[in-house]
Design a protein around this motif. Structure first.
Motif, mmCIF file in Angstrom:
data_model
loop_
_atom_site.group_PDB
_atom_site.id
_atom_site.type_symbol
_atom_site.label_atom_id
_atom_site.label_comp_id
_atom_site.label_asym_id
_atom_site.label_seq_id
_atom_site.Cartn_x
_atom_site.Cartn_y
_atom_site.Cartn_z
ATOM 1 N N THR A 43 0.851 -1.184 0.000
ATOM 2 C CA THR A 43 0.000 0.000 0.000
ATOM 3 C C THR A 43 0.887 1.235 0.000
ATOM 4 O O THR A 43 1.776 1.373 0.843
ATOM 5 N N VAL A 44 0.638 2.120 -0.959
ATOM 6 C CA VAL A 44 1.433 3.345 -1.101
ATOM 7 C C VAL A 44 0.816 4.410 -0.193
ATOM 8 O O VAL A 44 -0.364 4.729 -0.307
ATOM 9 N N THR A 45 1.634 4.956 0.687
ATOM 10 C CA THR A 45 1.144 5.947 1.642
ATOM 11 C C THR A 45 1.476 7.371 1.183
ATOM 12 O O THR A 45 2.327 7.572 0.307
ATOM 13 N N GLU A 46 0.839 8.316 1.812
ATOM 14 C CA GLU A 46 1.148 9.718 1.555
ATOM 15 C C GLU A 46 2.616 10.001 1.889
ATOM 16 O O GLU A 46 3.303 10.724 1.162
ATOM 17 N N THR A 47 3.106 9.406 2.968
ATOM 18 C CA THR A 47 4.501 9.602 3.361
ATOM 19 C C THR A 47 5.447 9.122 2.277
ATOM 20 O O THR A 47 6.429 9.796 1.953
ATOM 21 N N ASP A 48 5.187 7.937 1.697
ATOM 22 C CA ASP A 48 6.019 7.424 0.596
ATOM 23 C C ASP A 48 6.101 8.452 -0.519
ATOM 24 O O ASP A 48 7.178 8.759 -1.028
ATOM 25 N N GLY A 75 -8.772 15.522 -8.888
ATOM 26 C CA GLY A 75 -9.353 15.988 -7.638
ATOM 27 C C GLY A 75 -8.515 15.728 -6.399
ATOM 28 O O GLY A 75 -8.934 16.046 -5.292
ATOM 29 N N GLU A 76 -7.354 15.157 -6.560
ATOM 30 C CA GLU A 76 -6.448 14.892 -5.442
ATOM 31 C C GLU A 76 -5.039 14.661 -5.981
ATOM 32 O O GLU A 76 -4.847 14.521 -7.182
ATOM 33 N N ARG A 77 -4.071 14.627 -5.066
ATOM 34 C CA ARG A 77 -2.681 14.411 -5.477
ATOM 35 C C ARG A 77 -2.498 13.028 -6.076
ATOM 36 O O ARG A 77 -3.108 12.058 -5.640
ATOM 37 N N LEU A 78 -1.634 12.958 -7.061
ATOM 38 C CA LEU A 78 -1.237 11.677 -7.649
ATOM 39 C C LEU A 78 0.069 11.228 -7.013
ATOM 40 O O LEU A 78 0.912 12.047 -6.648
ATOM 41 N N VAL A 79 0.241 9.929 -6.919
ATOM 42 C CA VAL A 79 1.515 9.388 -6.454
ATOM 43 C C VAL A 79 2.540 9.579 -7.576
ATOM 44 O O VAL A 79 2.269 9.294 -8.740
ATOM 45 N N ASN A 80 3.696 10.080 -7.215
ATOM 46 C CA ASN A 80 4.807 10.294 -8.129
ATOM 47 C C ASN A 80 5.107 8.975 -8.849
ATOM 48 O O ASN A 80 5.227 7.919 -8.229
ATOM 49 N N GLY A 81 5.241 9.026 -10.164
ATOM 50 C CA GLY A 81 5.508 7.825 -10.948
ATOM 51 C C GLY A 81 6.770 7.095 -10.534
ATOM 52 O O GLY A 81 6.859 5.869 -10.664
ATOM 53 N N LEU A 82 7.767 7.830 -10.021
ATOM 54 C CA LEU A 82 8.992 7.165 -9.569
ATOM 55 C C LEU A 82 8.748 6.309 -8.326
ATOM 56 O O LEU A 82 9.436 5.302 -8.120
ATOM 57 N N VAL A 83 7.762 6.681 -7.517
ATOM 58 C CA VAL A 83 7.395 5.850 -6.369
ATOM 59 C C VAL A 83 6.820 4.530 -6.876
ATOM 60 O O VAL A 83 7.155 3.453 -6.375
ATOM 61 N N VAL A 84 5.982 4.613 -7.893
ATOM 62 C CA VAL A 84 5.358 3.409 -8.446
ATOM 63 C C VAL A 84 6.423 2.508 -9.076
ATOM 64 O O VAL A 84 6.435 1.290 -8.847
ATOM 65 N N ILE A 85 7.333 3.090 -9.845
ATOM 66 C CA ILE A 85 8.402 2.309 -10.475
ATOM 67 C C ILE A 85 9.272 1.651 -9.403
ATOM 68 O O ILE A 85 9.545 0.446 -9.464
ATOM 69 N N ALA A 86 9.721 2.437 -8.427
ATOM 70 C CA ALA A 86 10.601 1.902 -7.387
ATOM 71 C C ALA A 86 9.920 0.788 -6.598
ATOM 72 O O ALA A 86 10.548 -0.229 -6.268
ATOM 73 N N THR A 87 8.648 0.952 -6.310
ATOM 74 C CA THR A 87 7.911 -0.066 -5.558
ATOM 75 C C THR A 87 7.774 -1.347 -6.366
ATOM 76 O O THR A 87 8.070 -2.442 -5.872
ATOM 77 N N HIS A 117 -2.813 7.945 -3.059
ATOM 78 C CA HIS A 117 -2.472 7.536 -1.690
ATOM 79 C C HIS A 117 -3.490 6.490 -1.241
ATOM 80 O O HIS A 117 -4.689 6.662 -1.443
ATOM 81 N N GLY A 118 -2.996 5.416 -0.666
ATOM 82 C CA GLY A 118 -3.872 4.349 -0.180
ATOM 83 C C GLY A 118 -4.081 3.220 -1.175
ATOM 84 O O GLY A 118 -4.628 2.173 -0.810
ATOM 85 N N ASP A 119 -3.658 3.390 -2.425
ATOM 86 C CA ASP A 119 -3.743 2.289 -3.385
ATOM 87 C C ASP A 119 -2.719 1.217 -3.023
ATOM 88 O O ASP A 119 -1.627 1.526 -2.538
ATOM 89 N N THR A 120 -3.071 -0.032 -3.279
ATOM 90 C CA THR A 120 -2.152 -1.142 -3.048
ATOM 91 C C THR A 120 -1.665 -1.657 -4.395
ATOM 92 O O THR A 120 -2.467 -1.937 -5.282
ATOM 93 N N ILE A 121 -0.348 -1.760 -4.513
ATOM 94 C CA ILE A 121 0.300 -2.184 -5.753
ATOM 95 C C ILE A 121 0.642 -3.676 -5.660
ATOM 96 O O ILE A 121 1.150 -4.145 -4.638
ATOM 97 N N PHE A 122 0.378 -4.401 -6.737
ATOM 98 C CA PHE A 122 0.765 -5.801 -6.893
ATOM 99 C C PHE A 122 1.567 -5.885 -8.184
ATOM 100 O O PHE A 122 1.253 -5.182 -9.145
#
Length: 192
Positions: A43-48, A75-87, A117-122
């Motif tokens: 789960t990707v958090t706001e802190t991440d 309507g809200e912040r997006l998670v930085n794509g580099l966070v998604v790649i790194a995860t 924020h709050g999405d879970t990545i698989f």
């Protein structure tokens, strides 16, 4: 009535033994077409998101300015794509590159859907090709496609990843020295 206490103590005594765990895949273990579903969703958090956005000096307000992001189509912040790649890449290491000597490239990176924020990545990896090298006997090249999904089964990321992976005969894995452990650390065979 008999006293079984002596028997119970004997049954509870076991021989200590050093058991091999997962050592990751070696070049020989990869087969074209294999798909590895990597364990543990994350789960990707706001802190991440805020942390990596700040560390990488990504100044797009879409990642750190809630007032700005609220006025966008999302309507809200997006998670930085580099966070998604790194995860996603990190999740794949256990199956794809524990025994890599180098990552040669990340190609054809695509962000298919936003991550919030709050999405879970698989993540999962598919072996696309493999080849031996004439110049290096101890490794081979493995090309994979890494795909990441959110908890709704939306594809959020795909990329091609190319690690150079050790061959088993050169790695000489053992229970006493799994990947990443120096010689002589922790329990040794003679301790058992």
């Amino acid at each position: 009535m008999t006293d079984d206490s002596d028997t119970d103590d004997a049954d509870e005594q076991t021989d200590k033994r050093l058991v091999e765990g997962w050592h990751g895949r070696y070049y020989e273990d990869f087969a074209v077409g294999d798909v590895y579903k990597h364990p543990f969703g994350r789960t990707v958090t706001e802190t991440d998101n805020v942390w990596l956005t700040n560390v990488t000096m990504n100044c797009n307000p879409m990642h750190f300015n809630e007032a700005y992001a609220a006025e966008t189509e999302f309507g809200e912040r997006l998670v930085n794509g580099l966070v998604v790649i790194a995860t996603a890449v990190g999740m794949s290491v256990i199956d794809v590159s524990v025994n890599a000597t180098a990552n040669l490239g990340y190609d054809d990176v695509r962000h298919h859907n936003p991550v919030f924020h709050g999405d879970t990545i698989f993540a999962e990896s598919e072996v696309r090709s493999k080849r031996e090298l004439e110049s290096r006997d101890h490794v081979g090249i493995v090309e994979t496609e890494l795909r990441a999904y959110n908890q709704h089964d939306d594809l959020v990321l795909s990329l091609e990843r190319t690690p150079m992976v050790l061959k088993r005969e050169y790695a000489e894995p053992s229970a006493a020295e799994p990947p990443g452990w120096p010689e002589g650390i922790g329990t040794q065979p003679e301790d058992c």
